[in-house]
Structures are given as structure tokens and as C-alpha cells.
Design an enzyme around this catalytic site. Structure first.
Site, PDB file in Angstrom:
ATOM      1  CE  LYS A   9      -3.752  -2.272   2.512  1.00  0.00           C
ATOM      2  NZ  LYS A   9      -4.574  -2.217   3.745  1.00  0.00           N
ATOM      3  NE  ARG A  85      -5.663 -12.776   4.963  1.00  0.00           N
ATOM      4  CZ  ARG A  85      -6.142 -11.550   4.964  1.00  0.00           C
ATOM      5  NH1 ARG A  85      -5.849 -10.725   3.980  1.00  0.00           N
ATOM      6  NH2 ARG A  85      -6.907 -11.112   5.929  1.00  0.00           N
ATOM      7  CB  THR A  91      -6.667  -6.423   9.427  1.00  0.00           C
ATOM      8  OG1 THR A  91      -6.892  -7.516   8.531  1.00  0.00           O
ATOM      9  CG2 THR A  91      -6.994  -5.121   8.729  1.00  0.00           C
ATOM     10  CG  ASN A 112      -3.274  -2.598   7.113  1.00  0.00           C
ATOM     11  OD1 ASN A 112      -3.146  -2.211   5.953  1.00  0.00           O
ATOM     12  ND2 ASN A 112      -4.285  -3.346   7.511  1.00  0.00           N
ATOM     13  CG  HIS A 115      -5.104  -6.204  -0.064  1.00  0.00           C
ATOM     14  ND1 HIS A 115      -6.263  -6.348   0.652  1.00  0.00           N
ATOM     15  CD2 HIS A 115      -5.233  -6.986  -1.175  1.00  0.00           C
ATOM     16  CE1 HIS A 115      -7.073  -7.174   0.002  1.00  0.00           C
ATOM     17  NE2 HIS A 115      -6.470  -7.565  -1.114  1.00  0.00           N
TER      18      HIS A 115
END
EC number: 2.7.4.6
Length: 149
Positions: A9, A85, A91, A112, A115
Site C-alpha cells: 500500500k 495471510r 489487519t 497497515n 493487502h
């Protein structure tokens, strides 16, 4: 082999974490098959986050993700959706385990770092937003036999 969509991000790009994040996935033995450095359009962002339409944070999420460049990636590997993940961490960085990407680098849930698709179906949908099939490179990794049976 399973594929997933990962996106560094704008905060991860601005903080100079691109190389570190890519390195973690390479060292884990996953194979990069597609990558783009781009600035998302509002339309792309709204399509990507379509599941959040109508939620109070939707507008802010879209504004944030289009605020700067991102790194869009397609990775391939055994159980990559679930393993990536785990590597990213929760998250909410406050709940992310130490050593995960978010546990190590992220401070705020709204910033964070990364993604990742949450299921193989999401990966397929998200990859179609960012990549044409001819933009994903099929290649043989010579050390693959040393990674998986």
C-alpha cells in the site's frame, strides 16, 4: 500451484519497505509471477474494495489507497493464500504477531502496509482487476524441488 494477489500500500511504498516485503516472500520460497508499480484510479480502488461499499470507512479507504503509488503483485506457491495471510499478520497491527509484516512495521489499522487476498476466490477476482493473463509470467524456478515435494 495456488496464486494470490498482494499489494504493498502507499504507506509501505513511502516508507521504503518494498524490497523488504518482496524479500520475505522470496525467502519463504514463493514465486513472483507478476508485478506492477502504479497509482490506482478511483474506479480500480472502488472495484477492489467493492465488498466494503456502504460501510462508514469506505470513502476514507478509497481515498487512502489512491493517495500514492502501490506495488501490485501476483505470487505463486503451495498454500500461498493462507501462508501469506500469516506472514502479513492481523489487519490491526496492535493484534499482529511480532515478526509478521504488520507486527514489525505497521502502527495503525488504517496504514497497515500490505493487502493480501483472503481466499483463492478473492485472489482470482483481485488479480483480474490488476493483471491481464499475458502479464503473468510462467517460469520454472530451479530450486522448486528443494522447497516442496
Amino acid at each position: 500451484m495456488e496464486r494470490t494477489y498482494l499489494m504493498i500500500k502507499p504507506d509501505g511504498v513511502q516508507r521504503g519497505l518494498v524490497g523488504e516485503i518482496i524479500s520475505r516472500f522470496e525467502k519463504k520460497g514463493f514465486k513472483l509471477v507478476g508485478m506492477k508499480f502504479l497509482r490506482l484510479t478511483r474506479e480500480m480502488a472502488e472495484k477492489h474494495y467493492a465488498e466494503h461499499v456502504g460501510k462508514p470507512f469506505f470513502a476514507g479507504l478509497v481515498d487512502y489507497i489512491i493517495s500514492g503509488p502501490v506495488v501490485a503483485m501476483c505470487w505463486e506457491g503451495k498454500d500461498i493464500v493462507s501462508v501469506s495471510r500469516e506472514m502479513m499478520g492481523a489487519t490491526n497491527p496492535a493484534k499482529a504477531a511480532p515478526g509478521t509484516i504488520r507486527g514489525t512495521y505497521a502502527v495503525d489499522i488504517g496504514r497497515n502496509i500490505i493487502h493480501g487476498s483472503d481466499s483463492p476466490a478473492s485472489a482470482e477476482r483481485e488479480l483480474a482487476i490488476y493483471f491481464q493473463s499475458d502479464e503473468l509470467v510462467e517460469w520454472d524456478r530451479t530450486l522448486q524441488g528443494w522447497l516442496t515435494e
